[in-house]
Design a protein around this motif. Structure first.
Motif, PDB file in Angstrom:
ATOM      1  N   THR A  26     -13.042  15.761  -7.518  1.00  0.00           N
ATOM      2  CA  THR A  26     -12.023  14.817  -7.056  1.00  0.00           C
ATOM      3  C   THR A  26     -12.008  13.612  -7.981  1.00  0.00           C
ATOM      4  O   THR A  26     -13.045  12.989  -8.219  1.00  0.00           O
ATOM      5  N   ASP A  60      -0.651  16.824  -1.813  1.00  0.00           N
ATOM      6  CA  ASP A  60      -0.399  15.996  -0.639  1.00  0.00           C
ATOM      7  C   ASP A  60      -0.940  16.732   0.572  1.00  0.00           C
ATOM      8  O   ASP A  60      -0.756  17.948   0.706  1.00  0.00           O
ATOM      9  N   SER A  90     -11.103  11.935   6.154  1.00  0.00           N
ATOM     10  CA  SER A  90     -10.992  11.928   4.694  1.00  0.00           C
ATOM     11  C   SER A  90     -11.723  13.120   4.073  1.00  0.00           C
ATOM     12  O   SER A  90     -11.259  13.685   3.078  1.00  0.00           O
ATOM     13  N   ASP A 131      -9.386  11.151  -7.494  1.00  0.00           N
ATOM     14  CA  ASP A 131      -8.908  10.075  -6.627  1.00  0.00           C
ATOM     15  C   ASP A 131      -8.473  10.674  -5.296  1.00  0.00           C
ATOM     16  O   ASP A 131      -7.940  11.790  -5.257  1.00  0.00           O
ATOM     17  N   LEU A 132      -8.706   9.941  -4.225  1.00  0.00           N
ATOM     18  CA  LEU A 132      -8.255  10.352  -2.902  1.00  0.00           C
ATOM     19  C   LEU A 132      -7.795   9.120  -2.162  1.00  0.00           C
ATOM     20  O   LEU A 132      -8.549   8.161  -2.008  1.00  0.00           O
ATOM     21  N   ARG A 133      -6.555   9.147  -1.722  1.00  0.00           N
ATOM     22  CA  ARG A 133      -5.991   8.049  -0.931  1.00  0.00           C
ATOM     23  C   ARG A 133      -5.649   8.614   0.436  1.00  0.00           C
ATOM     24  O   ARG A 133      -4.973   9.641   0.535  1.00  0.00           O
ATOM     25  N   VAL A 134      -6.109   7.943   1.482  1.00  0.00           N
ATOM     26  CA  VAL A 134      -5.846   8.389   2.846  1.00  0.00           C
ATOM     27  C   VAL A 134      -5.158   7.273   3.614  1.00  0.00           C
ATOM     28  O   VAL A 134      -5.640   6.131   3.626  1.00  0.00           O
ATOM     29  N   ASP A 135      -4.043   7.597   4.247  1.00  0.00           N
ATOM     30  CA  ASP A 135      -3.352   6.681   5.151  1.00  0.00           C
ATOM     31  C   ASP A 135      -3.584   7.182   6.568  1.00  0.00           C
ATOM     32  O   ASP A 135      -3.186   8.302   6.909  1.00  0.00           O
ATOM     33  N   ALA A 186      -2.613  12.120   3.137  1.00  0.00           N
ATOM     34  CA  ALA A 186      -3.464  11.819   1.985  1.00  0.00           C
ATOM     35  C   ALA A 186      -2.857  12.396   0.719  1.00  0.00           C
ATOM     36  O   ALA A 186      -2.038  13.314   0.766  1.00  0.00           O
ATOM     37  N   ARG A 187      -3.301  11.857  -0.402  1.00  0.00           N
ATOM     38  CA  ARG A 187      -2.975  12.409  -1.714  1.00  0.00           C
ATOM     39  C   ARG A 187      -4.265  12.506  -2.497  1.00  0.00           C
ATOM     40  O   ARG A 187      -4.992  11.522  -2.645  1.00  0.00           O
ATOM     41  N   ASP A 190      -9.868  15.847   1.705  1.00  0.00           N
ATOM     42  CA  ASP A 190     -10.343  16.159   0.359  1.00  0.00           C
ATOM     43  C   ASP A 190     -10.546  17.662   0.178  1.00  0.00           C
ATOM     44  O   ASP A 190     -10.102  18.246  -0.825  1.00  0.00           O
TER      45      ASP A 190
END
Length: 132
Positions: free
Chosen positions: A78, A111, A57, A80-84, A124-125, A61
Motif C-alpha cells: 500500500t 475505490d 480501514s 496510500d490509503l484514504r478513508v472517509d 476509501a481510496r 485496505d
C-alpha cells in the motif's frame, strides 16, 4: 495466471485475516468483495455501539489490494490509503466492495465502499505499488 479469487485468497491468507475470519468473497482484475464477520471484540465504542475505525480501514485496505494481488499473483504494498467515515459501523458483519480505477505499470488505484449491515459506513481510496 489462474483464478484471481483463489490467488488472492492464497496470498492473503495471513494470520491476522484468519484470526478475524476475514474472507475474500471474490476478486477479479476489475474489483473485489470481502467480508469481516462481526465480533464484540471489534467494538471501539461499546456505548453506541460502533466498530473501531481501524477495523474499517483494515478491511478497506485488504479489499482495495485484493484485485491487484489476485491478478498479479504477488503482494502489492500500500502506497496510500484514504478513508472517509460516513457513519458508525454497528453490530453487523462488514462487507467491502472495491472497484479498480487505474491499473498502471507502477501503481494501481481502487475505490472501496465498506458497508455495515448493508448500510454504507465508509468510502476509501487505496493506491498500491504494482511495479518492482
Amino acid at each position: 495466471m489462474g483464478d484471481a479469487t483463489e490467488t488472492a485468497r492464497e496470498l492473503l491468507d495471513l494470520p491476522f485475516h484468519r484470526a478475524n475470519g476475514i474472507e475474500i468473497v471474490s476478486a477479479s482484475a476489475d474489483g473485489a468483495h470481502t467480508r469481516w464477520p462481526f465480533d464484540e471484540s471489534l467494538l471501539g465504542n461499546p456505548e453506541v455501539p460502533a466498530i473501531h475505525g481501524g477495523v474499517i480501514s483494515a478491511l478497506a485496505d485488504l479489499t482495495g489490494a485484493a484485485p491487484f494481488v489476485g491478478e498479479l499473483g504477488r503482494y502489492t504494498p500500500t502506497v496510500d490509503l484514504r478513508v472517509d467515515y460516513l457513519t458508525h459501523a454497528g453490530e453487523a458483519d462488514l462487507e467491502g466492495h472495491a472497484e479498480v480505477r487505474r491499473h498502471g505499470d507502477t501503481v494501481g488505484v481502487a475505490d472501496v465502499v465498506v458497508e455495515s449491515g448493508g448500510d454504507r459506513c465508509a468510502e476509501a481510496r487505496g493506491v498500491y505499488k504494482l511495479g518492482r
